[in-house]
Design an enzyme around this catalytic site. Structure first.
Site, PDB file in Angstrom:
ATOM      1  N   GLU A 165      -1.231  -8.320  -4.931  1.00  0.00           N
ATOM      2  CA  GLU A 165      -2.209  -7.282  -4.596  1.00  0.00           C
ATOM      3  C   GLU A 165      -1.459  -6.099  -3.997  1.00  0.00           C
ATOM      4  OE1 GLU A 165      -5.861  -8.684  -3.039  1.00  0.00           O
ATOM      5  OE2 GLU A 165      -6.570  -6.666  -2.535  1.00  0.00           O
ATOM      6  N   ASN A 208      -6.171 -12.133   1.024  1.00  0.00           N
ATOM      7  CA  ASN A 208      -7.321 -12.513   0.211  1.00  0.00           C
ATOM      8  C   ASN A 208      -6.936 -13.836  -0.444  1.00  0.00           C
ATOM      9  OD1 ASN A 208      -8.880 -10.182   0.732  1.00  0.00           O
ATOM     10  ND2 ASN A 208      -7.785  -9.039  -0.850  1.00  0.00           N
ATOM     11  N   GLU A 292     -14.224  -7.256   3.700  1.00  0.00           N
ATOM     12  CA  GLU A 292     -14.194  -7.036   2.253  1.00  0.00           C
ATOM     13  C   GLU A 292     -14.594  -8.298   1.485  1.00  0.00           C
ATOM     14  OE1 GLU A 292     -10.276  -5.264   1.584  1.00  0.00           O
ATOM     15  OE2 GLU A 292     -11.173  -3.296   1.929  1.00  0.00           O
ATOM     16  N   ASP A 371      -7.342   3.151   6.603  1.00  0.00           N
ATOM     17  CA  ASP A 371      -6.597   2.285   5.701  1.00  0.00           C
ATOM     18  C   ASP A 371      -5.291   2.898   5.211  1.00  0.00           C
ATOM     19  OD1 ASP A 371      -6.001   0.083   4.268  1.00  0.00           O
ATOM     20  OD2 ASP A 371      -7.498   0.351   2.710  1.00  0.00           O
ATOM     21  N   GLU A 393      -0.254  -3.442  12.485  1.00  0.00           N
ATOM     22  CA  GLU A 393      -0.006  -3.699  11.060  1.00  0.00           C
ATOM     23  C   GLU A 393       0.297  -2.392  10.345  1.00  0.00           C
ATOM     24  OE1 GLU A 393      -2.966  -6.104   8.970  1.00  0.00           O
ATOM     25  OE2 GLU A 393      -2.423  -5.222   7.037  1.00  0.00           O
ATOM     26  N   GLU A 399       0.710   1.692  -1.133  1.00  0.00           N
ATOM     27  CA  GLU A 399      -0.589   1.770  -1.809  1.00  0.00           C
ATOM     28  C   GLU A 399      -1.125   3.198  -1.883  1.00  0.00           C
ATOM     29  OE1 GLU A 399      -3.613  -0.716  -0.060  1.00  0.00           O
ATOM     30  OE2 GLU A 399      -5.136  -0.051  -1.495  1.00  0.00           O
TER      31      GLU A 399
HETATM   32  O1  GCW Z   1      -5.897  -1.355   1.773  1.00  0.00           O
HETATM   33  C1  GCW Z   1      -6.852  -2.284   1.409  1.00  0.00           C
HETATM   34  C2  GCW Z   1      -6.432  -2.722   0.054  1.00  0.00           C
HETATM   35  C3  GCW Z   1      -6.834  -4.132  -0.287  1.00  0.00           C
HETATM   36  C4  GCW Z   1      -6.397  -5.043   0.850  1.00  0.00           C
HETATM   37  C5  GCW Z   1      -7.100  -4.601   2.118  1.00  0.00           C
HETATM   38  C6  GCW Z   1      -6.689  -5.407   3.342  1.00  0.00           C
HETATM   39  C7  GCW Z   1      -5.576  -7.283   0.787  1.00  0.00           C
HETATM   40  O2  GCW Z   1      -6.934  -1.806  -0.902  1.00  0.00           O
HETATM   41  O3  GCW Z   1      -6.209  -4.467  -1.490  1.00  0.00           O
HETATM   42  O4  GCW Z   1      -6.633  -6.406   0.583  1.00  0.00           O
HETATM   43  O5  GCW Z   1      -6.778  -3.266   2.401  1.00  0.00           O
HETATM   44  O6  GCW Z   1      -5.883  -4.902   4.102  1.00  0.00           O
HETATM   45  O7  GCW Z   1      -7.182  -6.499   3.530  1.00  0.00           O
END
Ligand code: GCW
Length: 685
Positions: A165, A208, A292, A371, A393, A399
């Protein structure tokens, strides 16, 4: 060779004969016999042999006594006369579990590496190899190092089908075809890279946790997990697993996963017992719950503390820890709802629970409230729970910062976060003092980050993205290191040490974050990326979605009003002066303006420009500067291995093209919205 596989551990032959002569006497390793049985010491010696042989061109001898001086002597304090004789009175008591001393003994001329544990020796060896491979003077060394942060972790977002991912460098090196890989050599090389930069913990599967990964904690998979743990153990790295909160239901045959249900508690205690039987020094569980669409305690009307404590209780007898992520927000928001603010969510959920978590729970908080955007304020949750362990974190995997197709050296961004003063305990309450545990006297603390590697030959897809992995580890070890120093180490180790070459690559890395920011979402507003895969511009891609990431651009203005006075009140989550700074338009920094305020396009920034002109200017300049990166790199063509040069040249060419797409989409969008022309009359479509 030119594939980049060796990364910063290539140990290339030292070109200068002067330096080689200075180093050559140290081509002898002394280690007392009894120490050689330790797996970590074995790894340290193997690395030292590899490094010295690579750099000096001949394999070093390994001796159990130091009759022939000088040599490089390794040993634990109190068990080696050579080591104890070389270090000063009282020094050893200043060295912590993972620390070390490197010292040149004036009498014998030996370089001694002493530590209280074998992992300290390993880190000391990597330090010495770094000195040699960056061409440092090794006469009169007198170094004492302890890591500033306790937990220095990477999170793999790898799935058992081999996909990753948010992975941008190929497939997983851990899994293939729903099995843990049998190619353990690649994992060992990853462990070397991690340990050499100071990392001491890894979670080996995606947060996940899907169907098969849920079973990693079962006897079916544990023997293979244990084999991976064995490798990391030899490099001082503890293994963690991400677990599925609904495991008792999905694989345990229970009808609930309610954390207060005794059968559920017992089920997890049995899991812990199985896991620790297979891996006695297992680190613990990483958990993404009620986030999520992942399961969690909310289903049973329980809160996060109740959820986390149940797992913590199961791990407690083995000194295991639970790392519980705070990335919790409503991902089913109605875009019409202007009151709900995703930025508020982590603080709103967790702050009221301060003091309710067990001692072996750590909350893992993303650096920003949304994010991992190119620009975000610091998460106000960091430090806001004085009675709770926290780790920060970061996202090494790019990303939202170009997906390792664009260059974006992230260490300067992380440093800004770490240097931010939260004012939580008055002036000087910096993030780095919160995450090193000193501000609140936390039992556990440190760094976590999402890894950026895969099975691409060069690990990270973009060769220059290796600097982010290296830099993350170095910063976790010592957040006082400068971005430039870290970059320079990485460059010298990866490309050799000719000063104009080092300088050219250094400037390129140091410019890269600013350039990426310039041509993407403006003034801290974030997103504007294509939905799902998040690559490339789509200004309204998320504007009418349920994800809570809006910019609210209309014909008059743009930005999110997060003020207490007229907006969502997010600003109130900051302490003292920080609240004032963000709340007021007069003091809010330009680069976060649209994160905190909705303003007209004609609003004048502190820079003296209007918002709209700033958008146009930065996008034209950003794209231009991206093209310059490509041209600057082209000039280095005959200065390094052709293969290495070509890989980066290809990515920079793609970046230059793609930056134009960003420029034109964003400029065109805003021009069409507001109808205000560019003062310089440049082409907007
Ligand atoms: O940044 C987002 C991502 C997801 C990710 C989520 C998270 C692992 O788009 O892909 O899932 O954060 O940090 O849990």
């Amino acid at each position: 060779t030119g594939d980049g596989y060796q990364a910063w551990l290539g140990y290339r032959r030292i070109p200068s004969s002067d330096l080689r002569e200075q180093y050559l006497p140290y081509n002898r390793i002394m280690i007392e016999e009894h120490a050689e049985r330790d797996v970590i010491i074995q790894a340290a010696i193997a690395e030292l042999i590899r490094g010295l042989e690579g750099m000096l061109g001949q394999a070093p001898a390994v001796l159990s006594s130091c009759e022939q001086s000088p040599c490089v002597a390794l040993g634990i304090f109190g068990s080696s006369a050579v080591i104890d004789g070389a270090i000063q009175e009282g020094t050893s008591s200043k060295v912590c579990e993972e620390g070390y001393v490197i010292r040149t003994d004036n009498l014998t001329g030996c370089i001694v590496i002493g530590a209280v544990s074998s992992v300290g020796i390993l880190y000391g060896v990597f330090h010495l190899l770094r000195l040699l491979s960056t061409g440092a003077d090794v006469d009169g060394l007198d170094i004492l190092e302890n890591p500033v942060n306790q937990l220095r972790m990477v999170n793999q977002w790898d799935n058992i089908d081999g996909s990753i991912e948010r992975g941008y460098a190929g497939k997983s090196i851990f899994y293939a075809d729903n099995k843990i890989t049998s190619d353990l050599e690649r994992i060992r090389d990853y462990a070397r890279l991690l340990a050499s930069s100071g990392i001491n913990a890894i979670s080996m599967n995606n947060v996940n946790v899907h169907k098969y990964e849920t079973m990693l904690i079962t006897p079916e998979y544990l023997p293979d997990v244990a084999r991976v743990a064995d490798i990391f153990r030899a490099y001082g790295i503890k293994l963690f697993l991400s677990v599925n909160y609904a495991s008792p239901l999905e694989i345990g045959g229970l009808t609930t996963a309610d954390p207060l249900e005794p059968t559920v508690r017992e089920w997890w205690r049995n899991v812990a017992s199985d896991v620790y039987a297979a891996i006695p020094d297992f680190g613990g569980f990483l958990v993404k719950a009620d986030s999520e669409n992942r399961p969690g305690p909310f289903t049973y009307g329980r809160n996060h503390a109740e959820g986390a404590n149940m797992l913590a209780e199961a791990l407690e007898p083995y000194s295991g820890i639970v790392i519980w992520r705070c990335f919790v927000y409503n991902c089913k928001q109605d875009w019409r709802d202007r009151k709900t603010d995703r930025a508020r969510a982590a603080y709103d959920h967790f702050k009221p629970l301060d003091g309710q978590f067990k001692e072996n729970v750590i909350l893992q908080v993303k650096n920003g409230p949304i994010d991992f955007q190119v620009r975000e304020p610091v998460s106000p949750l960091i430090g806001a729970m004085p009675a709770t362990n926290q780790v920060i974190e970061f996202q090494i995997t790019q990303e939202y910062t170009g997906q390792q197709r664009h260059v974006c050296y992230l260490v300067p961004q992380w440093k800004e976060v770490l240097d931010f003063d939260t004012h939580i305990k008055g002036e000087g309450s910096t993030v780095k003092r919160i995450v090193d545990g000193s501000l609140h006297g936390s039992r556990y603390s440190g760094f976590a980050a999402v890894s950026n590697i895969g099975d691409d030959a060069n690990w990270t897809g973009h060769l220059l993205a290796q600097a982010n992995l290296y830099g993350y580890g170095r910063l976790a070890w010592n957040p006082e290191l400068s971005s430039e120093q870290i970059a320079e180490e990485w460059i010298r180790m990866s490309f050799g040490g000719e000063s104009d070459l080092v300088d050219a690559i250094l400037r390129l890395l140091m410019d890269s974050w600013g350039i990426y920011e310039a041509y993407t979402a403006p003034l801290g507003v974030g997103f504007m990326v294509s939905p799902n895969h998040h690559y490339g511009p789509d200004v309204e891609g998320y504007e009418y979605s349920m994800w809570g990431t809006y910019h609210f651009a209309d014909w008059q203005g743009v930005g999110v009003d997060r003020t207490q006075a007229t907006g969502t009140g997010y600003t109130t989550q900051y302490t003292g002066a920080n609240f004032d700074v963000y709340e007021s338009l007069d003091t809010c920094p330009d680069n976060l303006l649209l994160f905190f305020h909705h303003v007209p396009y004609t609003h004048v920034l502190h820079s003296g420009k209007t918002v709209i002109q700033h958008i146009y200017d930065t996008h034209f300049e950003g794209a231009e500067r991206a093209a310059e990166l490509r041209d600057r790199w082209a000039k280095l063509a005959d200065r390094m291995d052709e293969g290495l040069h070509q890989q980066v040249a290809d990515r920079l060419a793609e970046q230059a093209e793609h930056a134009k797409e960003w420029r034109d989409r964003i400029n065109t969008y805003f021009y069409r919205r507001c109808g205000i022309a560019d003062e310089q009359g440049r082409e907007i479509y």
